[in-house]
Design a protein around this motif. Structure first.
Motif, PDB file in Angstrom:
ATOM      1  N   PRO A  14       0.831  -1.221   0.000  1.00 33.48           N
ATOM      2  CA  PRO A  14       0.000   0.000   0.000  1.00 33.48           C
ATOM      3  C   PRO A  14       0.858   1.261   0.000  1.00 33.48           C
ATOM      4  CG  PRO A  14      -0.777  -1.581   1.633  1.00 33.48           C
ATOM      5  CD  PRO A  14       0.527  -2.093   1.130  1.00 33.48           C
ATOM      6  N   GLN A  15       0.323   2.280  -0.610  1.00 31.48           N
ATOM      7  CA  GLN A  15       1.061   3.543  -0.717  1.00 31.48           C
ATOM      8  C   GLN A  15       1.279   4.170   0.650  1.00 31.48           C
ATOM      9  OE1 GLN A  15       2.439   4.545  -3.446  1.00 31.48           O
ATOM     10  NE2 GLN A  15       3.321   6.404  -2.536  1.00 31.48           N
ATOM     11  N   ARG A  18       4.385   2.785   2.140  1.00 26.88           N
ATOM     12  CA  ARG A  18       5.563   3.360   1.496  1.00 26.88           C
ATOM     13  C   ARG A  18       5.854   4.764   2.027  1.00 26.88           C
ATOM     14  NH1 ARG A  18       7.460   0.943  -3.174  1.00 26.88           N
ATOM     15  NH2 ARG A  18       6.260  -0.880  -3.881  1.00 26.88           N
ATOM     16  N   GLN A  19       4.817   5.531   2.267  1.00 32.82           N
ATOM     17  CA  GLN A  19       5.018   6.872   2.807  1.00 32.82           C
ATOM     18  C   GLN A  19       5.564   6.821   4.228  1.00 32.82           C
ATOM     19  OE1 GLN A  19       1.209   8.775   2.419  1.00 32.82           O
ATOM     20  NE2 GLN A  19       1.301   8.875   0.188  1.00 32.82           N
ATOM     21  N   GLN A  22       9.298   5.869   4.151  1.00 37.82           N
ATOM     22  CA  GLN A  22      10.153   6.604   3.227  1.00 37.82           C
ATOM     23  C   GLN A  22      11.405   7.150   3.909  1.00 37.82           C
ATOM     24  OE1 GLN A  22       9.753   6.647  -0.003  1.00 37.82           O
ATOM     25  NE2 GLN A  22      11.638   7.851  -0.280  1.00 37.82           N
ATOM     26  N   ASP A 428      -5.196   0.846  -0.944  1.00 38.16           N
ATOM     27  CA  ASP A 428      -5.633   1.849  -1.907  1.00 38.16           C
ATOM     28  C   ASP A 428      -7.149   1.843  -2.100  1.00 38.16           C
ATOM     29  OD1 ASP A 428      -5.681  -0.645  -2.929  1.00 38.16           O
ATOM     30  OD2 ASP A 428      -4.662  -0.184  -4.811  1.00 38.16           O
TER      31      ASP A 428
END
Length: 458
Positions: A14-15, A18-19, A22, A428
């Motif tokens: 999922p994004q 990743r955030q 980071q 998402d």
């Protein structure tokens, strides 16, 4: 309805994850980073054991032909756990302790492991199963963890967030390898000095139990930080040396006359006691009334220089708890502050217990030296990351699992990891109305993995 096509080798990361991760991206190469994301995602979602295979199953990669590449992240890949620890420390301090003193607790724990191929394994006293009159031995690995002791926004409690965890091999292991054996205090000295170098210009207060009330450790870190720990009731305390005059001969005296032992002050009717209320005293959530007396002295042990300390003697006016003594190498601290800072370290044991329950510490099955040295610190560090991510998902008034028969007065780590898991499972898939009118459904493969997580939760 709009159906998303399934991913051939597993569900996409999922994004939002990743955030969140980071900030650690520069610690890994590009190929390793994609595998790290999958392992972190699996470690968060997997119930029960936190093996690499269970992480791959929970991310839909049970049929991945390159499964060995995920194992190699732990036992072979080129990345530095110290670099990750330094970045994690920066995240915790920047988010939760932007100013003021940084309180760091240090304590050791035993990870119970029995496999003979684990070279650093030793036989230790089991702190959980043992008592004052009953000694229980345990086979496993000894870890020394440094944790930032600070309040977090989504709960009213102080949390112990691991930032640096060191493996302390057993004496038998060092002897077999022909290396000099390091005591636990040696590892504590190296870890404390490392944290001081990572936090230049910040005031640091280290808090430890009686295992760290050692002259050598206190002298090593006093120049850069403060040490607060327990003090023996029969500790050798001395008054300052008398001032030298022009007629004084010989070398300058290090200490003056011996002071009465702290245990004699308990029965001395001339001792002056002051009453304070400690809000976080063990077993008393609404506060505990204690009687304290304090003064400064020179702490001395033959073979080492004297150490100026502030000692604090504590007794329970109800007589339910035995008297205790604490000390601080910063003599300017108020006695009540010394007690308040020391009781924060009790959250360290809570962190060790919650990492075993919610993050599967002691369930991993690696036996190579490099994988062992990386896996447990990674799981403990994941505890801190989840606590930080929960700051974006929860507030102190949030009640995500409230019920008519059970109302929580304060959120715990189970609420934090539950909120993080929900955000990862949804991924998402929009929780609210999407900007377009096309509906987004959860892919069938993800629904199947959710069902498997429920079916095999224990």
């Amino acid at each position: 309805m709009l159906h998303h096509p399934s991913v051939a080798v597993g569900d996409a990361v999922p994004q939002i994850l990743r955030q969140w991760l980071q900030a650690l991206r520069t610690c890994f190469t590009a190929p390793s980073w994609e595998h790290v994301l999958v392992l972190v995602m699996g470690a968060l979602l997997a119930p029960g054991k936190r093996t690499v295979s269970s992480c791959l199953r929970m991310t839909g990669r049970a049929a991945a032909a390159n499964f060995a590449s995920y194992h190699q992240i732990l036992n072979r890949a080129c990345w530095s756990p110290r670099a990750v620890a330094r970045r994690l420390l920066g995240l915790v301090v920047e988010r939760l302790v932007p100013d003021g003193p940084i309180v760091i607790g240090m304590d050791d724990t035993i990870e119970r492991r029995w496999r003979r191929r684990i070279s650093a394994r030793g036989i230790y006293r089991d702190p959980v199963r043992s008592s004052h009159g009953h000694f229980v031995k345990a086979s496993g690995l000894r870890w020394l963890s440094f944790m930032v002791l600070t309040p977090v926004p989504w709960t009213s409690l102080v949390k112990a967030l691991p930032v640096l965890t060191l493996l302390a091999p057993s004496e038998r292991s060092d002897h077999q390898r022909g290396r000099r054996h390091k005591l636990l205090t040696d590892w504590a000295r190296q870890g404390a000095l490392q944290l001081c170098r990572w936090l230049p210009g910040r005031r640091i207060i280290f808090v430890g139990d009686s295992s760290f009330a050692v002259h050598e450790l206190a002298h090593a870190i006093t120049a850069r930080a403060t040490l607060i720990s327990r003090l023996r009731l029969d500790a050798s305390l001395f008054a300052p040396p008398p001032k030298r005059t022009t007629r004084t001969l010989g070398r300058p005296a290090q200490k003056g006359p011996a002071l009465p032992k702290l245990k004699t002050l308990l029965s001395n009717p001339a001792t002056t006691w002051a009453r304070i209320i400690v809000s976080a005293w063990y077993g008393h959530g609404d506060g505990k009334t204690l009687e304290i007396t304090s003064d400064t002295a020179l702490w001395y042990r033959p073979g080492t220089p004297v150490m100026p300390i502030r000692w604090v003697l504590v007794r329970d006016p109800d007589g339910k708890s035995p008297p205790q003594a604490f000390f601080s190498t910063d003599i300017t601290l108020e006695p009540a502050d010394v007690i308040a800072l020391f009781v924060r370290r009790w959250q360290i044991e809570v962190t060790f217990a919650e990492t075993r329950v919610h993050l599967g510490v002691e369930t991993q099955r690696q036996w190579s030296d490099k994988a062992i040295a990386r896996t447990t610190p990674a799981l403990l560090g994941l505890y801190s990351l989840v606590s930080l991510w929960a700051c974006d998902l929860l507030t102190s008034t949030t009640t995500p699992y409230a019920a008519a028969w059970y109302r929580k007065t304060s959120l715990t780590f189970s609420d934090a990891i539950g909120a993080v898991r929900l955000a990862i499972w949804i991924g998402d898939i929009n929780q609210h109305s999407p900007p377009n009118r096309e509906r987004q459904n959860i892919p069938p493969e993800r629904i199947l993995r959710m069902a498997q997580a429920l079916c095999f939760a224990t």
